[in-house]
Design a protein around this motif. Structure first.
Motif, PDB file in Angstrom:
ATOM      1  N   ASP A 142     -33.853  46.601  46.503  1.00 55.43           N
ATOM      2  CA  ASP A 142     -33.043  46.056  45.414  1.00 55.43           C
ATOM      3  C   ASP A 142     -31.725  46.824  45.358  1.00 55.43           C
ATOM      4  OD1 ASP A 142     -32.827  44.445  42.823  1.00 55.43           O
ATOM      5  OD2 ASP A 142     -32.407  46.487  42.136  1.00 55.43           O
TER       6      ASP A 142
ATOM      7  N   LYS B 137     -42.193  65.950  36.469  1.00 55.38           N
ATOM      8  CA  LYS B 137     -41.465  67.139  36.942  1.00 55.38           C
ATOM      9  C   LYS B 137     -40.446  67.664  35.929  1.00 55.38           C
ATOM     10  CE  LYS B 137     -37.845  64.758  39.505  1.00 55.38           C
ATOM     11  NZ  LYS B 137     -37.144  64.579  40.761  1.00 55.38           N
ATOM     12  N   TYR B 138     -40.197  66.880  34.893  1.00 52.45           N
ATOM     13  CA  TYR B 138     -39.212  67.316  33.898  1.00 52.45           C
ATOM     14  C   TYR B 138     -39.865  67.623  32.549  1.00 52.45           C
ATOM     15  CZ  TYR B 138     -35.644  65.555  37.126  1.00 52.45           C
ATOM     16  OH  TYR B 138     -34.837  65.339  38.214  1.00 52.45           O
TER      17      TYR B 138
ATOM     18  N   GLY C 222     -36.765  54.064  42.422  1.00 51.71           N
ATOM     19  CA  GLY C 222     -35.694  54.614  43.249  1.00 51.71           C
ATOM     20  C   GLY C 222     -36.210  55.858  43.945  1.00 51.71           C
TER      21      GLY C 222
ATOM     22  N   LYS D 165     -34.723  59.155  46.355  1.00 48.04           N
ATOM     23  CA  LYS D 165     -33.510  59.780  46.897  1.00 48.04           C
ATOM     24  C   LYS D 165     -33.787  60.602  48.142  1.00 48.04           C
ATOM     25  CE  LYS D 165     -30.921  61.586  43.364  1.00 48.04           C
ATOM     26  NZ  LYS D 165     -30.832  62.278  42.048  1.00 48.04           N
TER      27      LYS D 165
ATOM     28  N   LEU E 137     -36.664  56.740  34.914  1.00 45.97           N
ATOM     29  CA  LEU E 137     -35.610  57.619  35.467  1.00 45.97           C
ATOM     30  C   LEU E 137     -36.170  58.966  35.941  1.00 45.97           C
ATOM     31  CD1 LEU E 137     -32.735  57.055  32.808  1.00 45.97           C
ATOM     32  CD2 LEU E 137     -33.234  55.682  34.833  1.00 45.97           C
TER      33      LEU E 137
ATOM     34  N   TRP F  83     -30.139  52.087  43.446  1.00 45.80           N
ATOM     35  CA  TRP F  83     -29.009  52.387  42.541  1.00 45.80           C
ATOM     36  C   TRP F  83     -28.423  53.765  42.884  1.00 45.80           C
ATOM     37  CZ3 TRP F  83     -29.857  53.390  36.566  1.00 45.80           C
ATOM     38  CH2 TRP F  83     -28.620  53.501  35.931  1.00 45.80           C
TER      39      TRP F  83
ATOM     40  N   ILE G 295     -39.886  48.716  41.353  1.00 51.16           N
ATOM     41  CA  ILE G 295     -38.904  49.081  42.386  1.00 51.16           C
ATOM     42  C   ILE G 295     -38.397  50.506  42.134  1.00 51.16           C
ATOM     43  CG2 ILE G 295     -38.122  46.794  43.118  1.00 51.16           C
ATOM     44  CD1 ILE G 295     -35.839  47.005  41.024  1.00 51.16           C
TER      45      ILE G 295
ATOM     46  N   SER H 221     -31.651  39.107  35.395  1.00 56.08           N
ATOM     47  CA  SER H 221     -32.039  40.460  34.996  1.00 56.08           C
ATOM     48  C   SER H 221     -31.593  40.713  33.559  1.00 56.08           C
ATOM     49  CB  SER H 221     -31.397  41.481  35.938  1.00 56.08           C
ATOM     50  OG  SER H 221     -31.781  42.779  35.561  1.00 56.08           O
ATOM     51  N   ASN H 222     -32.397  41.477  32.854  1.00 60.05           N
ATOM     52  CA  ASN H 222     -32.112  41.863  31.473  1.00 60.05           C
ATOM     53  C   ASN H 222     -32.077  40.665  30.516  1.00 60.05           C
ATOM     54  OD1 ASN H 222     -31.804  44.772  31.829  1.00 60.05           O
ATOM     55  ND2 ASN H 222     -30.013  44.241  33.065  1.00 60.05           N
TER      56      ASN H 222
ATOM     57  N   LEU I 126     -40.266  54.535  36.773  1.00 56.68           N
ATOM     58  CA  LEU I 126     -40.634  55.940  36.528  1.00 56.68           C
ATOM     59  C   LEU I 126     -39.857  56.487  35.329  1.00 56.68           C
ATOM     60  CD1 LEU I 126     -40.695  57.129  40.265  1.00 56.68           C
ATOM     61  CD2 LEU I 126     -42.673  56.733  38.769  1.00 56.68           C
TER      62      LEU I 126
ATOM     63  N   ASN J 210     -43.973  57.710  46.435  1.00 57.13           N
ATOM     64  CA  ASN J 210     -43.936  56.394  45.780  1.00 57.13           C
ATOM     65  C   ASN J 210     -44.707  55.345  46.578  1.00 57.13           C
ATOM     66  OD1 ASN J 210     -42.405  57.723  43.920  1.00 57.13           O
ATOM     67  ND2 ASN J 210     -40.453  56.800  44.486  1.00 57.13           N
TER      68      ASN J 210
ATOM     69  N   SER K  64     -36.552  50.759  36.847  1.00 57.51           N
ATOM     70  CA  SER K  64     -36.778  52.101  36.267  1.00 57.51           C
ATOM     71  C   SER K  64     -38.260  52.316  35.938  1.00 57.51           C
ATOM     72  CB  SER K  64     -35.910  52.328  35.026  1.00 57.51           C
ATOM     73  OG  SER K  64     -34.541  52.152  35.313  1.00 57.51           O
TER      74      SER K  64
ATOM     75  N   ARG L 285     -29.179  61.938  31.677  1.00 60.70           N
ATOM     76  CA  ARG L 285     -30.639  62.021  31.542  1.00 60.70           C
ATOM     77  C   ARG L 285     -31.063  63.204  30.677  1.00 60.70           C
ATOM     78  NH1 ARG L 285     -33.579  61.756  37.197  1.00 60.70           N
ATOM     79  NH2 ARG L 285     -31.761  62.907  37.915  1.00 60.70           N
TER      80      ARG L 285
ATOM     81  N   GLN M 148     -39.943  61.980  47.930  1.00 60.03           N
ATOM     82  CA  GLN M 148     -40.135  60.992  46.860  1.00 60.03           C
ATOM     83  C   GLN M 148     -40.602  59.658  47.443  1.00 60.03           C
ATOM     84  OE1 GLN M 148     -36.448  60.772  44.621  1.00 60.03           O
ATOM     85  NE2 GLN M 148     -36.689  62.845  43.800  1.00 60.03           N
TER      86      GLN M 148
HETATM   87  N1  NAP Z   1     -31.349  45.369  36.591  1.00 60.63           N
HETATM   88  C1  NAP Z   1     -30.872  46.450  36.052  1.00 60.63           C
HETATM   89  O1  NAP Z   1     -30.096  46.421  35.084  1.00 60.63           O
HETATM   90  C2  NAP Z   1     -31.314  47.784  36.590  1.00 60.63           C
HETATM   91  C3  NAP Z   1     -31.117  48.963  35.838  1.00 60.63           C
HETATM   92  C4  NAP Z   1     -31.602  50.158  36.367  1.00 60.63           C
HETATM   93  C5  NAP Z   1     -32.240  50.189  37.597  1.00 60.63           C
HETATM   94  N2  NAP Z   1     -32.383  49.040  38.329  1.00 60.63           N
HETATM   95  C6  NAP Z   1     -33.038  49.044  39.660  1.00 60.63           C
HETATM   96  O2  NAP Z   1     -34.289  49.720  39.567  1.00 60.63           O
HETATM   97  C7  NAP Z   1     -34.328  50.778  40.532  1.00 60.63           C
HETATM   98  C8  NAP Z   1     -35.206  51.908  40.058  1.00 60.63           C
HETATM   99  O3  NAP Z   1     -34.825  52.367  38.791  1.00 60.63           O
HETATM  100  P1  NAP Z   1     -34.102  53.761  38.565  1.00 60.63           P
HETATM  101  O4  NAP Z   1     -33.594  54.279  39.851  1.00 60.63           O
HETATM  102  O5  NAP Z   1     -33.171  53.535  37.425  1.00 60.63           O
HETATM  103  O6  NAP Z   1     -35.258  54.690  37.969  1.00 60.63           O
HETATM  104  P2  NAP Z   1     -36.712  55.152  38.415  1.00 60.63           P
HETATM  105  O7  NAP Z   1     -37.143  54.417  39.598  1.00 60.63           O
HETATM  106  O8  NAP Z   1     -37.535  55.105  37.197  1.00 60.63           O
HETATM  107  O9  NAP Z   1     -36.432  56.691  38.754  1.00 60.63           O
HETATM  108  C9  NAP Z   1     -35.804  57.040  39.952  1.00 60.63           C
HETATM  109  C10 NAP Z   1     -35.495  58.511  39.983  1.00 60.63           C
HETATM  110  O10 NAP Z   1     -36.626  59.313  39.700  1.00 60.63           O
HETATM  111  C11 NAP Z   1     -36.689  60.416  40.594  1.00 60.63           C
HETATM  112  N3  NAP Z   1     -37.869  60.173  41.456  1.00 60.63           N
HETATM  113  C12 NAP Z   1     -38.208  59.024  42.093  1.00 60.63           C
HETATM  114  N4  NAP Z   1     -39.386  59.156  42.734  1.00 60.63           N
HETATM  115  C13 NAP Z   1     -39.807  60.402  42.501  1.00 60.63           C
HETATM  116  C14 NAP Z   1     -40.958  61.117  42.878  1.00 60.63           C
HETATM  117  N5  NAP Z   1     -41.916  60.568  43.596  1.00 60.63           N
HETATM  118  N6  NAP Z   1     -41.072  62.412  42.471  1.00 60.63           N
HETATM  119  C15 NAP Z   1     -40.135  62.979  41.700  1.00 60.63           C
HETATM  120  N7  NAP Z   1     -39.003  62.354  41.304  1.00 60.63           N
HETATM  121  C16 NAP Z   1     -38.854  61.076  41.695  1.00 60.63           C
HETATM  122  C17 NAP Z   1     -35.386  60.416  41.374  1.00 60.63           C
HETATM  123  O11 NAP Z   1     -34.375  61.110  40.635  1.00 60.63           O
HETATM  124  P3  NAP Z   1     -34.204  62.719  40.605  1.00 60.63           P
HETATM  125  O12 NAP Z   1     -34.687  63.238  41.914  1.00 60.63           O
HETATM  126  O13 NAP Z   1     -32.750  62.916  40.378  1.00 60.63           O
HETATM  127  O14 NAP Z   1     -35.024  63.165  39.439  1.00 60.63           O
HETATM  128  C18 NAP Z   1     -35.051  58.946  41.384  1.00 60.63           C
HETATM  129  O15 NAP Z   1     -33.705  58.674  41.598  1.00 60.63           O
HETATM  130  C19 NAP Z   1     -32.846  51.148  40.721  1.00 60.63           C
HETATM  131  O16 NAP Z   1     -32.632  51.885  41.897  1.00 60.63           O
HETATM  132  C20 NAP Z   1     -32.229  49.774  40.732  1.00 60.63           C
HETATM  133  O17 NAP Z   1     -32.409  49.162  41.989  1.00 60.63           O
HETATM  134  C21 NAP Z   1     -31.942  47.848  37.820  1.00 60.63           C
END
Ligand code: NAP
Length: 331
Positions: A56, A227-228, A286, A288, A221, A22, A284, A161-162, A219, A296, A217, A239, A292
């Motif tokens: 994804d 870290k936060y 995310g 960046k 977000l 995303w 899954i 999804s959802n 983690l 992961n 999501s 956020r 990270q």
């Molecule tokens: N189906 C849906 O409606 C839906 C909705 C949301 C997401 N998704 C999918 O799910 C995926 C993952 O969810 P998400 O991106 O929303 O949230 P997440 O995976 O919970 O969090 C990702 C964010 O956390 C931080 N991060 C990730 N790994 C880290 C690490 N090892 N150490 C420190 N910070 C880390 C990064 O942001 P910072 O560096 O900026 O902190 C990263 O962008 C998305 O990319 C997307 O493909 C689907």
């Protein structure tokens, strides 16, 4: 490190963790800009080389001038990747339920557009959300579109999804009549988002119907990485407010996560992701950047003990607050 893959459809095997993309195109929440692309390609390469071979994405990940950016980047990275597991790369995309997508053909066309951006066919096509709460009559034609894609062999599997349990059962029954089996369900699931299991009963239903749950999501977000924790050092954008509200209420969880991570020689992020895997989901996260991504990927190759899983699950139940749910999540 490399773990066995999970079969979700004929000819479709997914690694027990995928990579969410995303942030690879979204400015508003994730602050994407094109200077990140070089490192994102390294992130992609690292995942594949380590056996995390599926990604994804969504046709709404990148809008306006950046339309479909995440898909385009994945297309470029897939094409240029040379190395281990090259033949195992799988792409799952999500088609947005835009209000102008009203017919089966609109889904088929949307999928063709995604495939064009990717420069390859799509392995798993998912309906990004359900319109059941606000435009229920939009839903069946879009399910028909998914069925067409499956029968035309444009995709190997279809997912939703959802969706909550009631709505998922409706979709399952409808698609079954058309000879289509739903392979996956993607919901917001993490230590701070247990609602899909605890309140919606999705674990039991998905086990009964043979549908693999994908945890998005995982983690929460980024907050579960630890870290936060300082209110003065929160990420900018939406956020910030979310984390401000959550942090004072989730201290017991973050503390236990930190201790458990240390005991296992892992990080908080790895522990939080491993908990999702232990619940039978495919997370899954995310990523960046390379740091990270490395961290992961380290969620694989080991497992929390059953008592550790239970300890985390019970702390979560005692928390006053969890992450808000996606507005499109149905019952
Ligand atoms: N189906 C849906 O409606 C839906 C909705 C949301 C997401 N998704 C999918 O799910 C995926 C993952 O969810 P998400 O991106 O929303 O949230 P997440 O995976 O919970 O969090 C990702 C964010 O956390 C931080 N991060 C990730 N790994 C880290 C690490 N090892 N150490 C420190 N910070 C880390 C990064 O942001 P910072 O560096 O900026 O902190 C990263 O962008 C998305 O990319 C997307 O493909 C689907």
């Amino acid at each position: 490190m490399i773990e066995s893959k999970i079969k979700v459809a004929d000819n479709l095997l997914l690694s027990p963790m995928g990579c969410g993309t995303w942030a690879w195109g979204n400015r508003f929440l994730w602050g994407y800009d094109t200077t990140m692309d070089k490192e994102l390609q390294q992130v992609f390469n690292l995942h594949v080389s380590q056996g995390v071979t599926w990604f994804d994405t969504g046709d709404s990940y990148g809008t306006g001038k950046l339309e479909g950016r995440s898909e385009s980047l994945l297309g470029k990275f897939t094409k240029e990747y040379q190395g281990d597991h090259q033949d195992e790369i799988s792409i799952a995309t999500k088609l947005a339920v835009y209000p102008w997508r009203l017919t089966p053909q609109s889904m088929v066309k949307a999928c063709e557009k995604s495939a064009e951006r990717l420069g390859r066919s799509i392995d798993l096509v998912q309906m990004h959300w359900s319109p059941a709460k606000y435009l229920p009559w939009q839903e069946k034609p879009l399910w028909d579109g998914l069925a067409q894609l499956y029968h035309q062999k444009a995709v190997k599997g279809i997912g939703l999804s959802n969706y909550g349990a009631k709505n998922l059962q409706r979709a399952y029954d409808y698609l079954k009549q058309q000879g289509v089996k739903i392979s996956t369900l993607q919901v917001q699931y993490s230590l701070l988002s247990t609602y899909p299991f605890v309140k919606l009963g999705l674990k039991e239903l998905c086990e009964e119907l043979g549908i693999q749950i994908i945890a998005y999501s995982p983690l929460t977000l980024g907050i579960l990485t630890g870290k936060y924790q300082d209110l003065k050092n929160l990420p900018s954008g939406p956020r910030k407010g979310l984390f401000k509200g959550l942090l004072p209420k989730i201290k017991p969880l973050l503390q236990t996560l930190e201790i458990m991570a240390k005991d296992n020689g892992k990080t908080m992020a790895q522990t939080a992701l491993n908990w999702c895997i232990c619940q039978g989901t495919i997370p899954i996260p995310g990523a960046k950047n390379l740091t990270q991504a490395r961290e992961n990927i380290g969620a694989l190759g080991w497992r929390l003990s059953p008592s550790e899983v239970l300890e985390l699950s019970s702390i979560v139940l005692s928390l006053e607050k969890q992450m808000i749910q996606n507005i499109f999540q149905t019952e």
